[in-house]
Write a protein that holds these residues in place. Structure first.
Motif, PDB file in Angstrom:
ATOM      1  N   LEU A   3       0.796  -1.213   0.000  1.00  0.00           N
ATOM      2  CA  LEU A   3       0.000   0.000   0.000  1.00  0.00           C
ATOM      3  C   LEU A   3       0.835   1.271   0.000  1.00  0.00           C
ATOM      4  CD1 LEU A   3      -2.790  -1.045   2.489  1.00  0.00           C
ATOM      5  CD2 LEU A   3      -2.867  -1.030   0.005  1.00  0.00           C
ATOM      6  N   GLY A   4       2.009   1.221   0.539  1.00  0.00           N
ATOM      7  CA  GLY A   4       2.848   2.411   0.558  1.00  0.00           C
ATOM      8  C   GLY A   4       2.239   3.522   1.392  1.00  0.00           C
ATOM      9  N   LYS A   5       2.465   4.753   0.964  1.00  0.00           N
ATOM     10  CA  LYS A   5       2.008   5.908   1.728  1.00  0.00           C
ATOM     11  C   LYS A   5       0.835   6.609   1.048  1.00  0.00           C
ATOM     12  CE  LYS A   5       6.503   6.706   3.744  1.00  0.00           C
ATOM     13  NZ  LYS A   5       7.609   7.627   3.938  1.00  0.00           N
ATOM     14  N   ASP A   6      -0.012   5.835   0.368  1.00  0.00           N
ATOM     15  CA  ASP A   6      -1.176   6.403  -0.310  1.00  0.00           C
ATOM     16  C   ASP A   6      -2.155   6.991   0.690  1.00  0.00           C
ATOM     17  OD1 ASP A   6      -0.204   5.627  -2.741  1.00  0.00           O
ATOM     18  OD2 ASP A   6      -1.413   3.809  -2.860  1.00  0.00           O
ATOM     19  N   LYS A   7      -2.973   7.871   0.196  1.00  0.00           N
ATOM     20  CA  LYS A   7      -4.046   8.439   1.009  1.00  0.00           C
ATOM     21  C   LYS A   7      -5.130   7.389   1.208  1.00  0.00           C
ATOM     22  CE  LYS A   7      -2.460  12.720   0.892  1.00  0.00           C
ATOM     23  NZ  LYS A   7      -1.258  12.802   1.622  1.00  0.00           N
ATOM     24  N   VAL A   8      -5.954   7.576   2.209  1.00  0.00           N
ATOM     25  CA  VAL A   8      -7.000   6.620   2.554  1.00  0.00           C
ATOM     26  C   VAL A   8      -7.927   6.367   1.367  1.00  0.00           C
ATOM     27  CG1 VAL A   8      -9.013   6.238   4.039  1.00  0.00           C
ATOM     28  CG2 VAL A   8      -6.915   7.185   4.994  1.00  0.00           C
ATOM     29  N   PHE A   9      -8.299   7.420   0.630  1.00  0.00           N
ATOM     30  CA  PHE A   9      -9.194   7.277  -0.509  1.00  0.00           C
ATOM     31  C   PHE A   9      -8.614   6.314  -1.534  1.00  0.00           C
ATOM     32  CE2 PHE A   9     -11.266   8.643  -4.436  1.00  0.00           C
ATOM     33  CZ  PHE A   9     -12.578   8.761  -4.018  1.00  0.00           C
ATOM     34  N   GLY A  10      -7.351   6.467  -1.863  1.00  0.00           N
ATOM     35  CA  GLY A  10      -6.684   5.594  -2.822  1.00  0.00           C
ATOM     36  C   GLY A  10      -6.564   4.164  -2.323  1.00  0.00           C
ATOM     37  N   ALA A  13      -9.992   2.553  -2.651  1.00  0.00           N
ATOM     38  CA  ALA A  13     -10.274   2.264  -4.062  1.00  0.00           C
ATOM     39  C   ALA A  13      -9.476   1.057  -4.528  1.00  0.00           C
ATOM     40  CB  ALA A  13      -9.956   3.483  -4.932  1.00  0.00           C
ATOM     41  N   ARG A  14      -8.214   0.973  -4.154  1.00  0.00           N
ATOM     42  CA  ARG A  14      -7.376  -0.156  -4.562  1.00  0.00           C
ATOM     43  C   ARG A  14      -7.868  -1.456  -3.939  1.00  0.00           C
ATOM     44  NH1 ARG A  14      -1.412   0.756  -3.454  1.00  0.00           N
ATOM     45  NH2 ARG A  14      -1.864   2.495  -4.835  1.00  0.00           N
ATOM     46  N   SER A  15      -8.290  -1.405  -2.688  1.00  0.00           N
ATOM     47  CA  SER A  15      -8.815  -2.603  -2.020  1.00  0.00           C
ATOM     48  C   SER A  15     -10.095  -3.078  -2.688  1.00  0.00           C
ATOM     49  CB  SER A  15      -9.085  -2.304  -0.545  1.00  0.00           C
ATOM     50  OG  SER A  15      -7.896  -1.962   0.108  1.00  0.00           O
ATOM     51  N   LEU A  33     -20.959  -5.416  -3.026  1.00  0.00           N
ATOM     52  CA  LEU A  33     -19.802  -4.810  -2.369  1.00  0.00           C
ATOM     53  C   LEU A  33     -20.279  -3.708  -1.445  1.00  0.00           C
ATOM     54  CD1 LEU A  33     -16.674  -4.637  -2.329  1.00  0.00           C
ATOM     55  CD2 LEU A  33     -16.888  -2.920  -4.116  1.00  0.00           C
ATOM     56  N   GLU A  34     -19.804  -3.718  -0.228  1.00  0.00           N
ATOM     57  CA  GLU A  34     -20.151  -2.683   0.730  1.00  0.00           C
ATOM     58  C   GLU A  34     -18.944  -1.779   0.947  1.00  0.00           C
ATOM     59  OE1 GLU A  34     -21.838  -4.112   4.358  1.00  0.00           O
ATOM     60  OE2 GLU A  34     -23.251  -5.418   3.319  1.00  0.00           O
ATOM     61  N   CYS A  35     -19.219  -0.494   1.006  1.00  0.00           N
ATOM     62  CA  CYS A  35     -18.163   0.482   1.231  1.00  0.00           C
ATOM     63  C   CYS A  35     -18.746   1.627   2.046  1.00  0.00           C
ATOM     64  CB  CYS A  35     -17.630   0.989  -0.112  1.00  0.00           C
ATOM     65  SG  CYS A  35     -16.341   2.235   0.056  1.00  0.00           S
ATOM     66  N   ASP A  36     -18.051   2.053   3.082  1.00  0.00           N
ATOM     67  CA  ASP A  36     -18.561   3.137   3.909  1.00  0.00           C
ATOM     68  C   ASP A  36     -18.118   4.517   3.430  1.00  0.00           C
ATOM     69  OD1 ASP A  36     -15.919   2.931   4.594  1.00  0.00           O
ATOM     70  OD2 ASP A  36     -16.245   2.930   6.750  1.00  0.00           O
ATOM     71  N   ASN A  37     -17.396   4.562   2.326  1.00  0.00           N
ATOM     72  CA  ASN A  37     -16.958   5.834   1.762  1.00  0.00           C
ATOM     73  C   ASN A  37     -17.978   6.265   0.703  1.00  0.00           C
ATOM     74  OD1 ASN A  37     -15.675   7.905   0.320  1.00  0.00           O
ATOM     75  ND2 ASN A  37     -13.655   7.097   0.828  1.00  0.00           N
ATOM     76  N   ALA A  38     -18.931   7.095   1.111  1.00  0.00           N
ATOM     77  CA  ALA A  38     -20.022   7.504   0.218  1.00  0.00           C
ATOM     78  C   ALA A  38     -19.511   8.246  -1.010  1.00  0.00           C
ATOM     79  CB  ALA A  38     -21.016   8.370   0.980  1.00  0.00           C
ATOM     80  N   LEU A  39     -18.469   9.045  -0.858  1.00  0.00           N
ATOM     81  CA  LEU A  39     -17.923   9.779  -1.996  1.00  0.00           C
ATOM     82  C   LEU A  39     -17.342   8.822  -3.034  1.00  0.00           C
ATOM     83  CD1 LEU A  39     -17.197  12.423  -3.384  1.00  0.00           C
ATOM     84  CD2 LEU A  39     -15.098  12.469  -2.020  1.00  0.00           C
TER      85      LEU A  39
END
Length: 67
Positions: A3-10, A13-15, A33-39
């Motif tokens: 994962l490196g030092k990516d931001k949470v959003f990235g 998305a990658r996961s 697929l469930e995701c709690d990131n509405a954006l």
């Protein structure tokens, strides 16, 4: 997956992308697929992922559009 030092959003998305790829490669044609990131969900479903600079979002959008 590294994962490196990516931001949470990235990272989310990658996961999501890797999970979808694994399931479809194993022969599951339909998944929920469930995701709690509405954006993140809104960007993918609204088709805005195609204009996004995140390669993962464009790839997710292409995966969910295929039959």
């Amino acid at each position: 997956m590294v994962l490196g030092k990516d931001k949470v959003f990235g990272i989310e998305a990658r996961s999501m992308l890797e999970g979808l790829r694994l399931l479809w490669d194993k022969g599951y044609p339909e998944v929920e697929l469930e995701c709690d990131n509405a954006l993140l969900v809104e960007i993918i479903l609204a088709g805005e992922a195609l204009d996004c600079h995140f390669m993962e979002l464009r790839a997710i959008h292409k995966l969910i559009q295929r039959n």
